[in-house]
Motif scaffolding. Structure first.
Motif, PDB file in Angstrom:
ATOM      1  N   ARG A  82     -36.405 -31.006 -33.343  1.00 39.08           N
ATOM      2  CA  ARG A  82     -35.396 -31.828 -32.676  1.00 39.08           C
ATOM      3  C   ARG A  82     -35.988 -33.163 -32.234  1.00 39.08           C
ATOM      4  O   ARG A  82     -35.326 -34.200 -32.293  1.00 39.08           O
ATOM      5  CB  ARG A  82     -34.822 -31.079 -31.472  1.00 39.08           C
ATOM      6  CG  ARG A  82     -33.887 -29.933 -31.861  1.00 39.08           C
ATOM      7  CD  ARG A  82     -33.453 -29.158 -30.645  1.00 39.08           C
ATOM      8  NE  ARG A  82     -32.534 -28.079 -31.006  1.00 39.08           N
ATOM      9  CZ  ARG A  82     -32.293 -27.016 -30.261  1.00 39.08           C
ATOM     10  NH1 ARG A  82     -32.899 -26.899 -29.081  1.00 39.08           N
ATOM     11  NH2 ARG A  82     -31.451 -26.083 -30.658  1.00 39.08           N
ATOM     12  N   ALA A  83     -37.228 -33.146 -31.780  1.00 36.19           N
ATOM     13  CA  ALA A  83     -37.866 -34.392 -31.347  1.00 36.19           C
ATOM     14  C   ALA A  83     -38.025 -35.347 -32.519  1.00 36.19           C
ATOM     15  O   ALA A  83     -37.741 -36.551 -32.406  1.00 36.19           O
ATOM     16  CB  ALA A  83     -39.226 -34.078 -30.705  1.00 36.19           C
ATOM     17  N   VAL A  84     -38.476 -34.832 -33.650  1.00 37.63           N
ATOM     18  CA  VAL A  84     -38.617 -35.674 -34.845  1.00 37.63           C
ATOM     19  C   VAL A  84     -37.256 -36.193 -35.289  1.00 37.63           C
ATOM     20  O   VAL A  84     -37.095 -37.376 -35.605  1.00 37.63           O
ATOM     21  CB  VAL A  84     -39.306 -34.888 -35.975  1.00 37.63           C
ATOM     22  CG1 VAL A  84     -39.168 -35.627 -37.306  1.00 37.63           C
ATOM     23  CG2 VAL A  84     -40.775 -34.656 -35.647  1.00 37.63           C
ATOM     24  N   ALA A  85     -36.265 -35.325 -35.318  1.00 36.91           N
ATOM     25  CA  ALA A  85     -34.926 -35.746 -35.732  1.00 36.91           C
ATOM     26  C   ALA A  85     -34.385 -36.846 -34.826  1.00 36.91           C
ATOM     27  O   ALA A  85     -33.737 -37.792 -35.295  1.00 36.91           O
ATOM     28  CB  ALA A  85     -33.984 -34.550 -35.738  1.00 36.91           C
ATOM     29  N   GLN A  86     -34.652 -36.726 -33.523  1.00 44.30           N
ATOM     30  CA  GLN A  86     -34.158 -37.745 -32.600  1.00 44.30           C
ATOM     31  C   GLN A  86     -34.781 -39.107 -32.894  1.00 44.30           C
ATOM     32  O   GLN A  86     -34.102 -40.138 -32.830  1.00 44.30           O
ATOM     33  CB  GLN A  86     -34.456 -37.337 -31.155  1.00 44.30           C
ATOM     34  CG  GLN A  86     -33.820 -38.253 -30.122  1.00 44.30           C
ATOM     35  CD  GLN A  86     -32.305 -38.200 -30.203  1.00 44.30           C
ATOM     36  OE1 GLN A  86     -31.693 -37.173 -29.939  1.00 44.30           O
ATOM     37  NE2 GLN A  86     -31.689 -39.321 -30.567  1.00 44.30           N
ATOM     38  N   VAL A  87     -36.067 -39.123 -33.233  1.00 42.44           N
ATOM     39  CA  VAL A  87     -36.716 -40.384 -33.562  1.00 42.44           C
ATOM     40  C   VAL A  87     -36.092 -40.995 -34.815  1.00 42.44           C
ATOM     41  O   VAL A  87     -35.857 -42.198 -34.902  1.00 42.44           O
ATOM     42  CB  VAL A  87     -38.229 -40.183 -33.728  1.00 42.44           C
ATOM     43  CG1 VAL A  87     -38.890 -41.446 -34.270  1.00 42.44           C
ATOM     44  CG2 VAL A  87     -38.866 -39.806 -32.400  1.00 42.44           C
ATOM     45  N   VAL A  88     -35.824 -40.169 -35.810  1.00 44.83           N
ATOM     46  CA  VAL A  88     -35.170 -40.662 -37.026  1.00 44.83           C
ATOM     47  C   VAL A  88     -33.829 -41.301 -36.679  1.00 44.83           C
ATOM     48  O   VAL A  88     -33.514 -42.415 -37.127  1.00 44.83           O
ATOM     49  CB  VAL A  88     -34.977 -39.524 -38.044  1.00 44.83           C
ATOM     50  CG1 VAL A  88     -34.133 -40.009 -39.227  1.00 44.83           C
ATOM     51  CG2 VAL A  88     -36.320 -39.003 -38.547  1.00 44.83           C
ATOM     52  N   LEU A  89     -33.018 -40.617 -35.891  1.00 47.45           N
ATOM     53  CA  LEU A  89     -31.697 -41.139 -35.545  1.00 47.45           C
ATOM     54  C   LEU A  89     -31.804 -42.389 -34.672  1.00 47.45           C
ATOM     55  O   LEU A  89     -30.974 -43.307 -34.783  1.00 47.45           O
ATOM     56  CB  LEU A  89     -30.871 -40.057 -34.853  1.00 47.45           C
ATOM     57  CG  LEU A  89     -30.617 -38.798 -35.696  1.00 47.45           C
ATOM     58  CD1 LEU A  89     -29.723 -37.825 -34.943  1.00 47.45           C
ATOM     59  CD2 LEU A  89     -29.997 -39.155 -37.044  1.00 47.45           C
ATOM     60  N   ASN A  90     -32.813 -42.440 -33.799  1.00 44.43           N
ATOM     61  CA  ASN A  90     -33.031 -43.664 -33.037  1.00 44.43           C
ATOM     62  C   ASN A  90     -33.321 -44.836 -33.963  1.00 44.43           C
ATOM     63  O   ASN A  90     -32.852 -45.962 -33.743  1.00 44.43           O
ATOM     64  CB  ASN A  90     -34.201 -43.481 -32.059  1.00 44.43           C
ATOM     65  CG  ASN A  90     -33.873 -42.544 -30.913  1.00 44.43           C
ATOM     66  OD1 ASN A  90     -32.711 -42.190 -30.681  1.00 44.43           O
ATOM     67  ND2 ASN A  90     -34.898 -42.105 -30.186  1.00 44.43           N
ATOM     68  N   ARG A  91     -34.076 -44.601 -35.008  1.00 46.82           N
ATOM     69  CA  ARG A  91     -34.387 -45.667 -35.964  1.00 46.82           C
ATOM     70  C   ARG A  91     -33.143 -46.101 -36.739  1.00 46.82           C
ATOM     71  O   ARG A  91     -32.989 -47.288 -37.048  1.00 46.82           O
ATOM     72  CB  ARG A  91     -35.482 -45.211 -36.931  1.00 46.82           C
ATOM     73  CG  ARG A  91     -36.863 -45.190 -36.324  1.00 46.82           C
ATOM     74  CD  ARG A  91     -37.942 -45.084 -37.384  1.00 46.82           C
ATOM     75  NE  ARG A  91     -39.250 -45.354 -36.825  1.00 46.82           N
ATOM     76  CZ  ARG A  91     -40.317 -45.700 -37.538  1.00 46.82           C
ATOM     77  NH1 ARG A  91     -40.229 -45.817 -38.847  1.00 46.82           N
ATOM     78  NH2 ARG A  91     -41.466 -45.933 -36.952  1.00 46.82           N
ATOM     79  N   VAL A  92     -32.295 -45.158 -37.082  1.00 46.38           N
ATOM     80  CA  VAL A  92     -31.066 -45.520 -37.803  1.00 46.38           C
ATOM     81  C   VAL A  92     -30.258 -46.536 -37.002  1.00 46.38           C
ATOM     82  O   VAL A  92     -29.623 -47.443 -37.560  1.00 46.38           O
ATOM     83  CB  VAL A  92     -30.218 -44.266 -38.098  1.00 46.38           C
ATOM     84  CG1 VAL A  92     -28.866 -44.651 -38.707  1.00 46.38           C
ATOM     85  CG2 VAL A  92     -30.959 -43.317 -39.041  1.00 46.38           C
TER      86      VAL A  92
END
Length: 378
Positions: A113-123
């Motif tokens: 979830r932490a990694v996914a959140q970083v990806v979505l923050n970048r989007v």
């Protein structure tokens, strides 16, 4: 993003603009990424992650990282990310995010979830691509330019997740694309493991630690205002794991729900009641992403109706007319409406609220979860 060296790592259009008081300009170039240390013999199986290296340099880096203080101030969580696009793009985005979760974070759900959140923050950030796959595979065509190491170091060919691990990664990815937020990493856009100490993190604020990963944000005001583009690129590297990335025509199953005589009437009633959430009479039965007030969710393993209700209330916050439908089997969780009869039969939990004044109601599969005194069974 790089695991060892760098970091990082359906439903509405992006709405919120989030800012973080942090003096590094938004348009600054990304830090140069270098190859992570190779840990020989550290994989015990397809889902095992490399062990932290024990060489002197890595131990020194871990000691140094432990002394770096956390940034002061309030950790602002990201706004929920609701993915609204076509079925093919949803499938591609889900599998790109699942690949980042698995190859960057292993099988730990909190790590994923932490990694996914970083990806979505970048989007959402103007310095990065505006699609999920674009962010995950940014620079993957260059061996030293990729943002996530697994996209350019051969990991996708060397390591194949087990069926159980891949299903879990896809479930976590789906939940994040349906609005789940991982608040512990806030608006982080970078991360690295604690056994390296890259020079770029000296210009950033350390804001979170999730096991062996350290999460960072740029200093200065950051504006997360970019809208999701809605068109996910096809990633050839994912063809061996993802049907949606195989270069073939993506077909949506026949999903006649309301008109299907094979679906028992009580099941239709649980998801297609009359009122504002129902489709208009005579509406064509064409698969499409659900409206913004309908959530189709794979439920967390080991949960209960009470915990599912808490999740539903979180998703439905601020939505006066809302329906939350949950499944325990990710493979049977639909991505579009109308849904097939096989998905209707597998519904495990339903939460509904029809107005701001009406009380919410919920029902669940009493064969899987114990009924209560009210007998609220699907």
């Amino acid at each position: 993003m790089r695991r060892a060296r760098v970091g990082l790592g359906a439903c509405l259009a992006l709405l919120a603009v989030a800012t973080v008081p942090v003096d590094h300009p938004v348009a600054s170039p990304l830090p140069r990424l270098t190859t992570p240390p190779i840990v020989r013999g550290a994989f015990d199986g397809p889902d095992a992650m490399p062990l932290p290296p024990a060489d002197a340099q890595s131990l020194l880096a871990r000691a140094f990282n432990a002394q770096v203080p956390m940034a002061r101030g309030v950790l602002v969580p990201a706004q929920p990310f609701y993915l609204r696009t076509g079925p093919e793009d949803i499938a591609r985005a889900t599998d790109c995010l699942a690949a980042a979760d698995y190859y960057e974070a292993g099988v730990g759900i909190s790590d994923q979830r932490a990694v996914a959140q970083v990806v979505l923050n970048r989007v959402r950030h103007r310095a990065f691509p505006s699609t999920v796959c674009g962010v995950v595979f940014q620079g993957s065509e260059r061996r030293t330019g990729c943002q996530f190491t697994f996209t350019c170091d051969g990991s996708l060919l060397r390591r194949t997740p087990s069926a159980v691990a891949w299903q879990q990664a896809r479930r976590v990815a789906t939940e994040m694309l349906l609005g789940q937020v991982e608040p512990i990493v806030g608006l982080a856009t970078h991360y690295h493991t604690d056994w390296v100490s890259p020079a770029w993190d000296r210009t950033m604020d350390k804001i979170a630690v999730v096991r062996t990963h350290l999460f960072y944000r740029w200093r200065g005001q950051q504006i997360f205002e970019m809208r999701y583009s809605g068109v996910e690129p096809e990633i050839a590297q994912l063809a061996r794991l993802s049907d949606a990335h195989r270069g073939e025509d993506f077909s949506v199953p026949d999903v006649e729900l309301a008109a299907s005589s094979a679906v028992p009437a009580p099941h239709i009633a649980t998801i297609m009641p009359t009122g504002p959430l129902a489709p208009p009479l005579g509406a064509p039965s064409v698969a499409a992403p659900p409206p913004s007030n309908v959530f189709l969710v794979t439920l967390p393993a080991g949960g209960s109706p009470a915990s599912f209700r808490a999740l539903a209330e979180q998703r439905c916050a601020g939505v006066s007319q809302c329906r939350f439908i949950g499944w325990t089997d990710a493979a049977r969780t639909p991505r579009a409406l109308p849904m097939p009869g096989s998905a209707v039969d597998a519904i495990a939990f339903v939460f509904e609220r029809h107005s701001t004044t009406a009380a919410a109601s919920m029902r669940w599969d009493c064969a899987r979860f114990a009924p209560d005194a009210s007998g609220r069974c699907i």
